[in-house]
Design a protein around this motif. Structure first.
Motif, PDB file in Angstrom:
ATOM      1  N   GLU A   1     -27.077 -68.494  18.718  1.00  0.00           N
ATOM      2  CA  GLU A   1     -27.214 -69.646  17.812  1.00  0.00           C
ATOM      3  C   GLU A   1     -26.109 -70.665  18.108  1.00  0.00           C
ATOM      4  O   GLU A   1     -26.361 -71.873  18.187  1.00  0.00           O
ATOM      5  N   LYS A  13     -26.591 -74.488  19.467  1.00  0.00           N
ATOM      6  CA  LYS A  13     -25.999 -75.623  18.748  1.00  0.00           C
ATOM      7  C   LYS A  13     -25.065 -76.417  19.664  1.00  0.00           C
ATOM      8  O   LYS A  13     -25.068 -77.646  19.665  1.00  0.00           O
ATOM      9  N   LYS A  34     -25.387 -80.275  20.737  1.00  0.00           N
ATOM     10  CA  LYS A  34     -24.304 -81.200  20.378  1.00  0.00           C
ATOM     11  C   LYS A  34     -23.785 -81.910  21.631  1.00  0.00           C
ATOM     12  O   LYS A  34     -23.559 -83.131  21.621  1.00  0.00           O
ATOM     13  N   HIS A  70     -18.899 -75.926  13.451  1.00  0.00           N
ATOM     14  CA  HIS A  70     -19.478 -74.581  13.465  1.00  0.00           C
ATOM     15  C   HIS A  70     -18.436 -73.614  12.927  1.00  0.00           C
ATOM     16  O   HIS A  70     -17.242 -73.947  12.882  1.00  0.00           O
TER      17      HIS A  70
END
Ligand SMILES: Cc1ncc(COP(=O)(O)O)c(C=O)c1O
Length: 418
Positions: A123, A127, A131, A291
């Motif tokens: 995950e 991400k 990004k 995050h």
């Protein structure tokens, strides 16, 4: 609710039955655990509460790579547990700093993010790729290509990255932006990758999908295409990494470096931990608050992971993986010469898959179950592949004992429809 409580400690079989039933009644029905209660382990062996011994050729799905209750790991865990268990990432503690530094020394990476599982590591990778693209590229460049037969986890996004429809059904709508390609198909990936691709993500050896290695040259091609299209290359080494193939990371066999790599499973030697590793350039697109994880980098898990990494870097251990892997394959080949039930025996090091054929097609689950009843734990990878993931520390004698039990069992095996 009414439940059956374990009873009659003087009747161990009754305790097993009662506990199994209690588990079946109280667990969310997403697993089908074998009907025994494992109790303790040592090295390549585990015992159930009735005292039955098993040779463990599955290592809890490539987790206990250094065997059960490794004495040095116990020493490190106990020492850390006596000092400090948890602080969160609001504060630094020593074990995760040392582990992050060690991981950067042994890999292509400059930066590490710690998670608690493989799915969370992936995950984080997804991400980060998005990004990175959002900072560097126009909005249409967000697509991630993954491969049919892959497995990347069970969160909604990682299950979407997992290009196997059986894991998607009923969980729609799935997050968008994923495209699937045939694994090892050079022409298909060359056609599919485009200006819209922000990352290509794969396991250098597909695990759950059936122990299918990337063919020689495939990783190199992906690296070339990713560079050409300014896409990031993500290696999921959650199952095939941490020494499983006889090198610390499976991609080392091909000499191809990713931009992002994910680890979990054997990283903690048995405690839950995951990690996402990347380069300075890619990492710099994230800023504070982008995050995070409460438990990620837990001092006990990272102290154990550092000890596991230290042991995995012993050349004699990697040599053992290659030697025992070759030996395991030779025993499987010899057995197949007699039985003719294996279509293919494949894999690297101690990550070996046996694809079934003929009347044994679809019998992987039944075979693992009869093996279990005869004292050897093996895994399946889908309905048609037997999966062998022994401890990397396994000795020839232990492997022989496990394989003797396996052979004796499969020689008597009768396919059934259950
Ligand atoms: C290659 C791969 N990636 C990701 C995962 C998910 O890891 P976890 O179950 O720790 O979330 C697995 C688990 O089997 C895996 O084999």
């Amino acid at each position: 609710m009414t439940t059956t409580q374990p009873s009659a400690i003087d009747d161990p079989t009754k305790v097993t039955q009662d506990l199994v039933e209690l588990g079946q009644q109280t667990y969310l029905p997403v697993y089908a655990p074998r009907e025994m209660i494992l109790d303790h382990g040592e090295g390549s062996r585990v015992w159930d509460i009735d005292g039955n011994e098993y040779i463990d050729l599955g290592t809890g799905i490539s987790v206990n790579n250094l065997g059960h209750c490794n004495p040095d790991m116990i020493r490190v865990a106990v020492a850390q547990m006596k000092k400090l268990w948890h602080t969160s990432n609001i504060y630094f503690t020593e074990p995760p700093i040392r582990l992050a530094a060690d991981l950067t020394k042994v890999s292509f990476a400059d930066r590490v993010f710690f998670s608690n599982s493989g799915a969370e590591a992936n995950e984080a990778a997804i991400k980060l790729a998005r990004k990175f693209s959002s900072v560097k590229h126009p909005p249409q460049k967000r697509e991630i290509i993954t491969f049919k037969g892959s497995f990347h986890g069970r969160t909604l996004t990682t299950v979407t990255a997992t290009a196997q429809p059986k894991y998607h059904e009923g969980f729609e709508p799935l997050p968008g932006g994923f495209t699937y390609c045939d694994f090892n198909d050079e022409e298909a990936i060359t056609q599919l990758i485009s200006e819209k691709t922000c990352a290509v993500m794969l396991e250098p050896i597909q695990g759950e999908g059936g122990i299918t290695p990337a063919q020689p040259g495939f990783l190199k091609l992906l690296r070339k295409l990713c560079d050409q299209y300014e896409a990031l290359l993500i290696f999921d080494e959650i199952q095939c990494g941490m020494g499983r193939t006889g090198k610390l990371f499976a991609h080392e066999w091909e000499g191809v470096l990713p931009d992002i790599m994910t680890l979990a499973k054997a990283l903690g030697g048995g405690l839950p931990i995951g990690a996402m590793l990347t380069t300075e350039k890619v990492a710099q697109t994230l800023k504070v608050g982008d995050h995070g994880s409460t438990f990620g980098g837990n001092p006990v898990a990272t102290a154990l992971a550092a000890e596991a990494l230290r042991q995995l870097r012993t050349p004699t251990l990697m040599k053992n993986v290659q030697q025992q892997g070759e030996y395991l394959k030779s025993r499987l080949n010899a057995l197949n010469a007699e039985l003719g039930k294996f279509k293919e025996i494949r894999g690297l090091g101690l990550m070996i898959g046996v694809e079934l054929q003929g009347e044994w097609i679809g019998q992987a689950k039944n075979i693992t179950e009869v093996c279990r009843r005869h004292g050897v734990l093996i895994l399946q990878a889908g309905p048609n592949v037997l999966r062998f993931l022994p401890p990397l520390t396994i000795t020839k004698e232990e492997l022989d004992l496990g394989m003797d039990r396996f052979e004796a069992t499969v020689k008597r095996f009768q396919p059934s429809s259950s």
